[in-house]
Design a protein around this motif. Structure first.
Motif, short mmCIF file in Angstrom:
data_model
loop_
_atom_site.label_atom_id
_atom_site.label_comp_id
_atom_site.label_asym_id
_atom_site.label_seq_id
_atom_site.Cartn_x
_atom_site.Cartn_y
_atom_site.Cartn_z
N GLU A 188 0.83 -1.21 0.00
CA GLU A 188 0.00 0.00 0.00
C GLU A 188 0.87 1.27 0.00
N THR A 190 0.89 3.98 -1.74
CA THR A 190 0.26 5.29 -2.00
C THR A 190 -0.93 5.57 -1.10
N ALA A 191 -1.17 4.71 -0.12
CA ALA A 191 -2.38 4.83 0.70
C ALA A 191 -2.45 6.17 1.44
N LYS A 195 -3.18 12.85 -4.55
CA LYS A 195 -3.15 12.47 -5.95
C LYS A 195 -1.81 12.76 -6.61
N GLY A 198 1.05 10.62 -5.10
CA GLY A 198 0.87 9.25 -5.55
C GLY A 198 1.34 9.08 -6.98
N THR A 220 -1.93 -3.30 -3.31
CA THR A 220 -2.67 -2.04 -3.23
C THR A 220 -4.18 -2.27 -3.35
N HIS A 221 -4.92 -1.34 -2.74
CA HIS A 221 -6.35 -1.21 -2.97
C HIS A 221 -6.64 0.09 -3.72
N ASP A 222 -5.58 0.77 -4.16
CA ASP A 222 -5.72 2.06 -4.82
C ASP A 222 -5.91 1.85 -6.32
N ARG A 224 -6.40 3.83 -8.60
CA ARG A 224 -5.82 4.87 -9.46
C ARG A 224 -4.47 4.47 -10.02
#
Length: 265
Positions: A188, A190-191, A195, A198, A220-222, A224
């Motif tokens: 994770e 960039t958690a 914006k 990241g 990740t869960h991101d 983007r």
């Protein structure tokens, strides 16, 4: 006297050896469980995975599916005792603690928590990582170079208490990348970032993979950042269920939940 192996039989063996040499990570039949006896709980089941050099592979999946456990096994932070786990050309199963430490020195770790030393400045936190390996003559310059790439040149002499959460995470990322590891494991990353920050991080990751042949495995869960991945793997209940590119990943999921715009930073 046995006849010499024919060129036809030697060719497949040479091709296999060449293919394996192009892998940063090769996992076969990996299982892992916590606890013993009645408290034993298996969290990974017969994992098979190849990570070619120079690729960004993103691992997705529900919380509790075993993603961080797999990441720490590959990173030699947890001892594997079953199956085969080859990292940067070294079989990890059966290694002792000293040997595992030697492997870890060639891996960059980015954790969800920044884990910075509060009494040290941003630059000093990064310099510590350089000192542990002794690879560069100028610890200070090496630290400043990577901090600058991550937009933190003007924060190099600030202690963590004077940094925002996102800035602390970028210092932790700088610490992971400063020794130019060939394998980068990110949980994770960039958690905690906005914006723009990241985007800066994932663009740096992409450059490292494309231009310097680094291998990156990122949990990740991101949504983007999925567009930078060469491959997306999905871990569910301890089992690898999918190995896709971005377009296939999007097509195989609910379009209402996965708007294409979500993948562009």
């Amino acid at each position: 006297m046995d006849p010499a192996p024919s060129s036809q039989s030697a060719a497949p063996e040479a091709a296999t050896a060449s293919a394996e040499a192009d892998l940063a990570v090769r996992v076969r039949g990996l299982n892992y469980a916590f606890g013993r006896g009645d408290l034993r709980k298996q969290v990974l089941f017969d994992i098979g995975l190849d990570l070619p050099k120079g690729q960004i592979v993103i691992m997705t999946g529900p919380s509790g599916s075993g993603k961080t456990t797999l990441l720490t096994l590959i990173g030699a932070l947890r001892r594997a005792s079953d199956g085969s786990l080859q990292v940067l050309g070294r079989e990890l199963v059966g290694l002792n603690d000293r040997q595992l430490v030697a492997v870890r020195r060639n891996i960059g770790f980015i954790f969800q928590s920044h884990n910075l030393f509060e009494s040290l400045t941003a630059a000093q936190n990064v310099e510590m990582a350089v000192e542990l390996t002794g690879r560069f003559q100028s610890k200070r310059q090496q630290a400043l170079d990577i901090l600058t790439q991550l937009g933190l040149k003007d924060r190099a002499d600030y202690k963590p208490e004077a940094l925002s959460g996102g800035q602390k995470q970028r210092v932790a990322i700088a610490r992971a990348l400063v020794n130019q590891p060939q394998l980068i494991l990110a949980d994770e990353p960039t958690a905690a970032l906005d914006k723009k920050s990241g985007r800066d991080v994932v663009m740096l990751m992409q450059r490292l993979a494309q231009e310097e042949n680094r291998t990156i495995l990122m949990v990740t869960h991101d949504n983007r950042i999925l567009d930078v991945a060469d491959r997306i793997i999905n871990l569910v209940d301890g089992t690898l269920e999918a190995d896709d590119n971005l377009e296939h990943f999007i097509a195989s999921h609910d379009p209402k939940a996965l708007d294409r715009r979500m993948f562009i930073l």
